[in-house]
Design an enzyme around this catalytic site. Sequence first.
Site, PDB file in Angstrom:
ATOM      1  N   HIS A 166       0.842  -1.194   0.000  1.00 16.65           N
ATOM      2  CA  HIS A 166       0.000   0.000   0.000  1.00 16.65           C
ATOM      3  C   HIS A 166       0.877   1.244   0.000  1.00 16.65           C
ATOM      4  CE1 HIS A 166      -3.586  -2.429   1.747  1.00 16.65           C
ATOM      5  NE2 HIS A 166      -3.704  -2.285   0.445  1.00 16.65           N
ATOM      6  N   GLU A 169       1.910   3.395   3.095  1.00 13.83           N
ATOM      7  CA  GLU A 169       2.534   2.607   4.164  1.00 13.83           C
ATOM      8  C   GLU A 169       4.028   2.450   3.900  1.00 13.83           C
ATOM      9  OE1 GLU A 169       0.116  -0.942   4.454  1.00 13.83           O
ATOM     10  OE2 GLU A 169      -1.720   0.237   4.698  1.00 13.83           O
ATOM     11  N   HIS A 312       2.320  -4.275   6.646  1.00 15.61           N
ATOM     12  CA  HIS A 312       1.389  -3.180   6.409  1.00 15.61           C
ATOM     13  C   HIS A 312       1.386  -2.278   7.638  1.00 15.61           C
ATOM     14  CE1 HIS A 312      -0.754  -4.710   2.721  1.00 15.61           C
ATOM     15  NE2 HIS A 312      -0.131  -5.801   3.119  1.00 15.61           N
ATOM     16  N   GLU A 371       0.455  -5.752  10.753  1.00 15.56           N
ATOM     17  CA  GLU A 371       0.112  -4.326  10.758  1.00 15.56           C
ATOM     18  C   GLU A 371       0.986  -3.631  11.806  1.00 15.56           C
ATOM     19  OE1 GLU A 371      -1.955  -2.845   8.752  1.00 15.56           O
ATOM     20  OE2 GLU A 371      -3.202  -4.448   7.904  1.00 15.56           O
TER      21      GLU A 371
END
Length: 409
Positions: A166, A169, A312, A371
């Site tokens: 992404h 990110e 992420h 994450e």
Amino acid sequence: MELQWIIVQSGDTLSRVASAHHMTRELLAALNPEAAAQPYLLAGQMLRILPGTGRRYAVQPGESVGLIAERFDLNEEELREANPEFANVTDWCGRCIHIPDSNGKTIVRLQGEYGYREMNRDIVKLVKQYPFITTGSIGTSVMGKSLPYLKIGQGTRHIHVNASVHANEWLTTAVVMRFIEDYARAYSARAPWHQFQTERWMRETTLWIVPMVNPDGVELVQEGVVNEHPHAKQLLAWNAGRKHFTHWKANIRGVDLNDQFPAHWEEEAARRGIVSPGPRDYAGTAPLSEPEARALAQWTEQHSFAAVVSLHSQGQEIYWNYRDLEPKESAPLSRRLARASGYKAVKLGGSDAGYKDWFIQQFRKPGFTVEVGLGVNPLPVEQFDDICVEVGMLLAELLSDGDAGSEST
């Protein structure tokens, strides 16, 4: 010290300019409020700078350049590069010099945004410094940027980590690059990394890292569509006319790369309900329609990875399951990774078409979406050092786990 003027070049940002001239971003913004109010800097505009306003030091009698460098955890070359005006001066006594950030004498450091140019620069330096690191490419992006990988280790157990799937990110790229360097430095010194034996990692595992899957998107987030961007008109339309792209997750064609993999893709596309390109959540016209996702999938199929991790941000969580297709070792391994990192292992439902989902479905081996950090993307760079420790400990635990999967061909 008098103000000076510089001309903005394509790709410059306030943070990059400030770092290059040893200033804080806040001071540069205060000196140039009109530029700070813009979404992005424009090539050709001029900025006021007050260079060298960072950490300063008055050289004392009898101090050599090498001694000063050692005191500030630098090497002599770094200190001389930071003070080019004294390049031909032998005795620095009485001179006021600039002391750059040491970052523990690291190659990978944050000096403004960490983007495609910084990553490629650091790959060259890492491979030169540590010849046992090798590099290559898994393919190219929509805009023709190479998608590099780095490989370290000689073992039969192969692990893969990717980052910056992404666009906003991008801090994950710097984090994984720092881990490679920490590993390489410790191994080169025949030293452990924390309590982990890097010689064992080198002997038993091979680590393959793709540090930036979405370089076009990262560049868009950091630099916008100013300075003759070839897709400016279309991107502004997809972005509802907004000139800021810091919220953009997709690739340059407005496709979310982590909704691109053939793991119940149709269900994910229907669930998202996004039918046209945009900043996030558009799954594209078909699985693997985008060259970045296709390259990553094809490259993965060419290896027999024992486990994979996709980095992420944000949330400090580890997703480890997919439709009960994951192997029995995934749950206990996720708990070990959680203990090592301080993150939370989460059994996630209602999500499809991600890289981790596809890997588990296709190969029935452990796959993890991690994450990192907390807050709003792009995460503040102040979290970088903490995230490096957290992700480093997670990857160290994974590299040290002998039961994560089968051997690679």
